[in-house]
Design a protein around this motif. Structure first.
Motif, PDB file in Angstrom:
ATOM      1  N   GLU A  20       0.829  -1.212   0.000  1.00 27.23           N
ATOM      2  CA  GLU A  20       0.000   0.000   0.000  1.00 27.23           C
ATOM      3  C   GLU A  20       0.867   1.267   0.000  1.00 27.23           C
ATOM      4  OE1 GLU A  20      -3.622   0.006   1.416  1.00 27.23           O
ATOM      5  OE2 GLU A  20      -3.831  -2.144   1.126  1.00 27.23           O
ATOM      6  N   VAL A  21       1.764   1.372  -0.966  1.00 18.22           N
ATOM      7  CA  VAL A  21       2.740   2.467  -0.998  1.00 18.22           C
ATOM      8  C   VAL A  21       2.071   3.840  -0.995  1.00 18.22           C
ATOM      9  CG1 VAL A  21       4.585   3.551  -2.363  1.00 18.22           C
ATOM     10  CG2 VAL A  21       4.498   1.055  -2.120  1.00 18.22           C
ATOM     11  N   ASP A  22       1.182   4.090  -1.944  1.00 17.97           N
ATOM     12  CA  ASP A  22       0.605   5.428  -2.065  1.00 17.97           C
ATOM     13  C   ASP A  22      -0.198   5.842  -0.835  1.00 17.97           C
ATOM     14  OD1 ASP A  22       1.786   5.793  -4.552  1.00 17.97           O
ATOM     15  OD2 ASP A  22       0.021   5.074  -5.645  1.00 17.97           O
ATOM     16  N   SER A  23      -0.994   4.927  -0.286  1.00 15.05           N
ATOM     17  CA  SER A  23      -1.799   5.298   0.875  1.00 15.05           C
ATOM     18  C   SER A  23      -0.932   5.508   2.118  1.00 15.05           C
ATOM     19  CB  SER A  23      -2.904   4.277   1.140  1.00 15.05           C
ATOM     20  OG  SER A  23      -2.371   3.009   1.411  1.00 15.05           O
ATOM     21  N   LEU A  24       0.156   4.746   2.259  1.00 21.05           N
ATOM     22  CA  LEU A  24       1.039   4.966   3.410  1.00 21.05           C
ATOM     23  C   LEU A  24       1.805   6.280   3.256  1.00 21.05           C
ATOM     24  CD1 LEU A  24       1.943   3.894   6.122  1.00 21.05           C
ATOM     25  CD2 LEU A  24       3.718   2.574   4.952  1.00 21.05           C
ATOM     26  N   CYS A  25       2.247   6.591   2.032  1.00 21.37           N
ATOM     27  CA  CYS A  25       2.892   7.895   1.803  1.00 21.37           C
ATOM     28  C   CYS A  25       1.933   9.023   2.156  1.00 21.37           C
ATOM     29  CB  CYS A  25       3.352   8.029   0.354  1.00 21.37           C
ATOM     30  SG  CYS A  25       4.794   7.029  -0.065  1.00 21.37           S
ATOM     31  N   LYS A  26       0.683   8.895   1.738  1.00 19.49           N
ATOM     32  CA  LYS A  26      -0.316   9.920   2.038  1.00 19.49           C
ATOM     33  C   LYS A  26      -0.500  10.061   3.548  1.00 19.49           C
ATOM     34  CE  LYS A  26      -3.990  10.570  -0.488  1.00 19.49           C
ATOM     35  NZ  LYS A  26      -5.309  10.380  -1.140  1.00 19.49           N
ATOM     36  N   GLN A  27      -0.520   8.932   4.276  1.00 23.61           N
ATOM     37  CA  GLN A  27      -0.649   8.984   5.739  1.00 23.61           C
ATOM     38  C   GLN A  27       0.481   9.796   6.351  1.00 23.61           C
ATOM     39  OE1 GLN A  27      -1.139   5.259   8.047  1.00 23.61           O
ATOM     40  NE2 GLN A  27       0.635   5.978   9.204  1.00 23.61           N
ATOM     41  N   TYR A  28       1.732   9.497   5.964  1.00 20.94           N
ATOM     42  CA  TYR A  28       2.876  10.220   6.526  1.00 20.94           C
ATOM     43  C   TYR A  28       2.887  11.680   6.084  1.00 20.94           C
ATOM     44  CZ  TYR A  28       4.951   6.031   8.543  1.00 20.94           C
ATOM     45  OH  TYR A  28       5.188   4.913   9.305  1.00 20.94           O
ATOM     46  N   GLU A  29       2.465  11.953   4.863  1.00 12.64           N
ATOM     47  CA  GLU A  29       2.391  13.347   4.413  1.00 12.64           C
ATOM     48  C   GLU A  29       1.406  14.132   5.263  1.00 12.64           C
ATOM     49  OE1 GLU A  29       3.623  12.886  -0.300  1.00 12.64           O
ATOM     50  OE2 GLU A  29       1.504  12.763   0.231  1.00 12.64           O
ATOM     51  N   LYS A  30       0.253  13.540   5.542  1.00 13.79           N
ATOM     52  CA  LYS A  30      -0.780  14.238   6.329  1.00 13.79           C
ATOM     53  C   LYS A  30      -0.422  14.344   7.809  1.00 13.79           C
ATOM     54  CE  LYS A  30      -4.684  13.262   3.312  1.00 13.79           C
ATOM     55  NZ  LYS A  30      -5.466  14.467   3.218  1.00 13.79           N
ATOM     56  N   THR A  31       0.242  13.329   8.363  1.00 13.40           N
ATOM     57  CA  THR A  31       0.535  13.356   9.798  1.00 13.40           C
ATOM     58  C   THR A  31       1.856  14.033  10.135  1.00 13.40           C
ATOM     59  OG1 THR A  31       1.539  11.144   9.715  1.00 13.40           O
ATOM     60  CG2 THR A  31      -0.817  11.270  10.257  1.00 13.40           C
ATOM     61  N   ASN A  32       2.763  14.166   9.149  1.00 12.38           N
ATOM     62  CA  ASN A  32       4.083  14.732   9.428  1.00 12.38           C
ATOM     63  C   ASN A  32       4.440  15.945   8.581  1.00 12.38           C
ATOM     64  OD1 ASN A  32       5.477  12.772  11.431  1.00 12.38           O
ATOM     65  ND2 ASN A  32       4.441  11.463   9.955  1.00 12.38           N
ATOM     66  N   GLY A  33       3.565  16.331   7.668  1.00 12.81           N
ATOM     67  CA  GLY A  33       3.817  17.519   6.860  1.00 12.81           C
ATOM     68  C   GLY A  33       5.001  17.384   5.923  1.00 12.81           C
ATOM     69  N   VAL A  34       5.262  16.178   5.440  1.00 12.75           N
ATOM     70  CA  VAL A  34       6.362  15.955   4.490  1.00 12.75           C
ATOM     71  C   VAL A  34       5.789  15.684   3.109  1.00 12.75           C
ATOM     72  CG1 VAL A  34       7.925  15.030   6.245  1.00 12.75           C
ATOM     73  CG2 VAL A  34       6.476  13.465   4.941  1.00 12.75           C
ATOM     74  N   GLU A  35       6.671  15.685   2.115  1.00 16.00           N
ATOM     75  CA  GLU A  35       6.261  15.352   0.752  1.00 16.00           C
ATOM     76  C   GLU A  35       7.175  14.247   0.235  1.00 16.00           C
ATOM     77  OE1 GLU A  35       6.048  17.479  -3.603  1.00 16.00           O
ATOM     78  OE2 GLU A  35       5.667  18.703  -1.829  1.00 16.00           O
ATOM     79  N   PHE A  36       6.592  13.186  -0.272  1.00 15.59           N
ATOM     80  CA  PHE A  36       7.358  12.070  -0.811  1.00 15.59           C
ATOM     81  C   PHE A  36       7.640  12.282  -2.285  1.00 15.59           C
ATOM     82  CE2 PHE A  36       6.042  10.179   3.091  1.00 15.59           C
ATOM     83  CZ  PHE A  36       7.025   9.251   3.384  1.00 15.59           C
ATOM     84  N   SER A  37       8.794  11.796  -2.705  1.00 16.66           N
ATOM     85  CA  SER A  37       9.210  11.881  -4.102  1.00 16.66           C
ATOM     86  C   SER A  37       8.404  10.911  -4.956  1.00 16.66           C
ATOM     87  CB  SER A  37      10.698  11.515  -4.217  1.00 16.66           C
ATOM     88  OG  SER A  37      10.866  10.115  -3.968  1.00 16.66           O
TER      89      SER A  37
END
Length: 122
Positions: A20-37
């Protein structure tokens, strides 16, 4: 006896393998204010983001049918060969011997008691 001064451990790369790469990236983006490449080829297609202290997190899908979800920290070391040897002396088995990643350094993976651990040398 004088105690040896040791530096603190540092996670250089935190690898998360999940279907679940995209949904986990979205989780970390929303909870930590980061942006994944976008996916990075030399990290197995992982999407990456910076960690505090200069490290990086990478989230990727399984690279083979038998690869299961895992969270694998790669600890920064000065001498990757010595780190793998010391881990083996302590009871670990080498899953991936030291290998070069262009422009990033070398990494290795050991397994100790069922736990996967990595080493990283810049």
């Amino acid at each position: 006896l004088e105690q040896k001064r040791r530096k603190p451990m540092q996670v250089q790369y935190l690898e998360i393998v999940t279907p679940e790469v995209d949904s986990l990236c979205k989780q970390y983006e929303k909870t930590n204010g980061v942006e994944f490449s976008e996916p990075v080829a030399h990290f197995g297609g992982a999407r990456t983001a910076k960690l505090a202290g200069g490290g990086m997190i990478g989230i990727r899908g399984p690279m083979r049918e038998t690869e299961t979800p895992v969270v694998r920290p790669y600890m920064l070391v000065d001498d990757i060969g010595a780190a793998v040897s010391a881990a083996n002396d302590a009871g670990a088995t080498t899953a991936m011997p030291p290998m070069e990643i262009p422009t990033q350094g070398k990494f290795a993976i050991v397994i100790h008691g069922g736990t996967e651990c990595g080493f990283w040398q810049k």
